[in-house]
Design a protein around this motif. Structure first.
Motif, PDB file in Angstrom:
ATOM      1  N   ALA A 131      -2.526   3.468  -0.114  1.00 38.78           N
ATOM      2  CA  ALA A 131      -2.253   3.058   1.271  1.00 38.78           C
ATOM      3  C   ALA A 131      -3.537   2.657   1.986  1.00 38.78           C
ATOM      4  O   ALA A 131      -3.579   1.638   2.690  1.00 38.78           O
ATOM      5  N   GLU A 132      -4.584   3.436   1.815  1.00 36.62           N
ATOM      6  CA  GLU A 132      -5.862   3.116   2.471  1.00 36.62           C
ATOM      7  C   GLU A 132      -6.412   1.777   1.978  1.00 36.62           C
ATOM      8  O   GLU A 132      -7.115   1.086   2.715  1.00 36.62           O
ATOM      9  N   PRO A 136       0.898  -2.882  -0.256  1.00 38.81           N
ATOM     10  CA  PRO A 136       2.108  -2.804   0.582  1.00 38.81           C
ATOM     11  C   PRO A 136       3.182  -1.840   0.101  1.00 38.81           C
ATOM     12  O   PRO A 136       3.852  -1.214   0.923  1.00 38.81           O
ATOM     13  N   HIS A 137       3.383  -1.719  -1.228  1.00 41.23           N
ATOM     14  CA  HIS A 137       4.524  -0.964  -1.730  1.00 41.23           C
ATOM     15  C   HIS A 137       4.101  -0.022  -2.859  1.00 41.23           C
ATOM     16  O   HIS A 137       3.305  -0.410  -3.729  1.00 41.23           O
ATOM     17  N   TYR A 138       4.667   1.180  -2.831  1.00 37.19           N
ATOM     18  CA  TYR A 138       4.355   2.186  -3.847  1.00 37.19           C
ATOM     19  C   TYR A 138       5.640   2.904  -4.236  1.00 37.19           C
ATOM     20  O   TYR A 138       6.376   3.376  -3.379  1.00 37.19           O
ATOM     21  N   TRP A 139       5.912   2.932  -5.551  1.00 40.11           N
ATOM     22  CA  TRP A 139       7.070   3.668  -6.072  1.00 40.11           C
ATOM     23  C   TRP A 139       6.579   4.802  -6.965  1.00 40.11           C
ATOM     24  O   TRP A 139       5.710   4.597  -7.819  1.00 40.11           O
ATOM     25  N   TYR A 153       7.963   3.939  -1.129  1.00 37.70           N
ATOM     26  CA  TYR A 153       7.141   3.963   0.080  1.00 37.70           C
ATOM     27  C   TYR A 153       6.745   2.536   0.461  1.00 37.70           C
ATOM     28  O   TYR A 153       6.520   1.692  -0.402  1.00 37.70           O
ATOM     29  N   GLU A 154       6.655   2.323   1.774  1.00 32.38           N
ATOM     30  CA  GLU A 154       6.226   1.031   2.307  1.00 32.38           C
ATOM     31  C   GLU A 154       5.139   1.277   3.335  1.00 32.38           C
ATOM     32  O   GLU A 154       5.227   2.215   4.137  1.00 32.38           O
ATOM     33  N   ILE A 155       4.109   0.440   3.320  1.00 32.35           N
ATOM     34  CA  ILE A 155       2.954   0.714   4.170  1.00 32.35           C
ATOM     35  C   ILE A 155       3.240   0.402   5.633  1.00 32.35           C
ATOM     36  O   ILE A 155       3.956  -0.560   5.953  1.00 32.35           O
ATOM     37  N   LEU A 159      -1.132   2.113  10.658  1.00 31.70           N
ATOM     38  CA  LEU A 159      -1.682   3.434  10.346  1.00 31.70           C
ATOM     39  C   LEU A 159      -2.431   3.463   9.023  1.00 31.70           C
ATOM     40  O   LEU A 159      -3.079   4.461   8.712  1.00 31.70           O
ATOM     41  N   SER A 160      -2.320   2.378   8.241  1.00 24.16           N
ATOM     42  CA  SER A 160      -2.871   2.368   6.871  1.00 24.16           C
ATOM     43  C   SER A 160      -2.360   3.575   6.093  1.00 24.16           C
ATOM     44  O   SER A 160      -3.104   4.241   5.359  1.00 24.16           O
ATOM     45  N   ALA A 161      -1.086   3.853   6.266  1.00 22.94           N
ATOM     46  CA  ALA A 161      -0.439   4.973   5.577  1.00 22.94           C
ATOM     47  C   ALA A 161       0.969   4.541   5.193  1.00 22.94           C
ATOM     48  O   ALA A 161       1.551   3.636   5.794  1.00 22.94           O
ATOM     49  N   TYR A 162       1.515   5.216   4.166  1.00 23.67           N
ATOM     50  CA  TYR A 162       2.855   4.884   3.713  1.00 23.67           C
ATOM     51  C   TYR A 162       3.911   5.628   4.520  1.00 23.67           C
ATOM     52  O   TYR A 162       3.723   6.787   4.909  1.00 23.67           O
TER      53      TYR A 162
END
Length: 222
Positions: A131-132, A136-139, A153-155, A159-162
């Motif tokens: 995220a930092e 954009p996307h994390y599974w 998860y979607e950024i 916030l630069s966080a998911y």
């Protein structure tokens, strides 16, 4: 106690840097760099993990538009001191046969299939670091009763966080980073209990059908 080989000692006080991994032929495959420290995959890979990754890469290669590229076990150089190697990467860049890493700006989606030894890194450390870096996307794919479950998860760019985008069982449907429709249960062989349950249901259905036909036959005879 045996001493560590010379190549395992960091060449500077701040630890290892991302570029160092291109010049460590002695390092085991899939060595990662987290906060300047080398991380080795020491445990044998489970068949479930291998099958899930192989099936996911095949599905994503089929679903991804032409301007997306799906790769497995390819590092991302997040910054000078972090170079993780996720299980799968979907990038918006052209294929390069000599590539050894992606820049985070080229990555649309990262997928980690959780193993027991990587669980904390996948669920917490990498969640924050990807995220930092602005990916954009994390599974995160977990195993539940022998079947895959996708934590998506979607950024939040402010916030630069998911932010959690959903927990998916059975089927994963998402409109981003491109239209996705994945049969999660089909990624791995069905658990034995599930197979037995299906066989039992099929047997009961067959018996019920035969009983119904027999009953109809008796009524016609009457």
């Amino acid at each position: 106690m045996s001493e560590l080989p010379d190549w395992m000692y960091a060449p500077r006080l701040e630890g290892w840097l991302a570029d160092d991994l291109d010049h460590l032929p002695e390092a085991p495959r899939h060595t990662e760099l987290i906060d300047g420290a080398l991380v080795f995959m020491m445990s044998p890979q489970r068949s479930w993990h291998s099958r899930a990754v192989s099936a996911l890469i095949a599905v994503l290669e089929d679903l991804a538009p032409d301007d997306f590229l799906a790769e497995r076990e390819m590092a991302i150089k997040l910054n000078r001191r972090n170079r993780p190697e996720p299980d799968l990467v979907v990038a918006t860049t052209e294929y390069d046969p000599d590539r050894t890493w992606f820049a985070p700006t080229d990555v649309a989606l990262v997928i980690e299939v959780v193993s027991p030894e990587s669980a904390d890194r996948d669920r917490m450390v990498k969640l924050r670091k990807y995220a930092e870096a602005g990916i954009p996307h994390y599974w995160v794919i977990e195993e539940e009763d022998g079947l895959p479950v996708a934590y998506v998860y979607e950024i939040d760019p402010n916030l630069s966080a998911y932010s959690p985008a959903g927990i998916f069982r059975g089927r994963l449907r998402r409109p981003v980073p491109f239209p996705v429709d994945i049969d999660l249960d089909a990624l791995v062989p069905a658990p034995k209990a599930s197979k037995a349950s299906k066989a039992s249901k099929a047997s009961k259905a067959s018996k019920a059908s035969k009983a119904s036909e027999a009953s109809k036959g008796r009524k016609r005879a009457d």
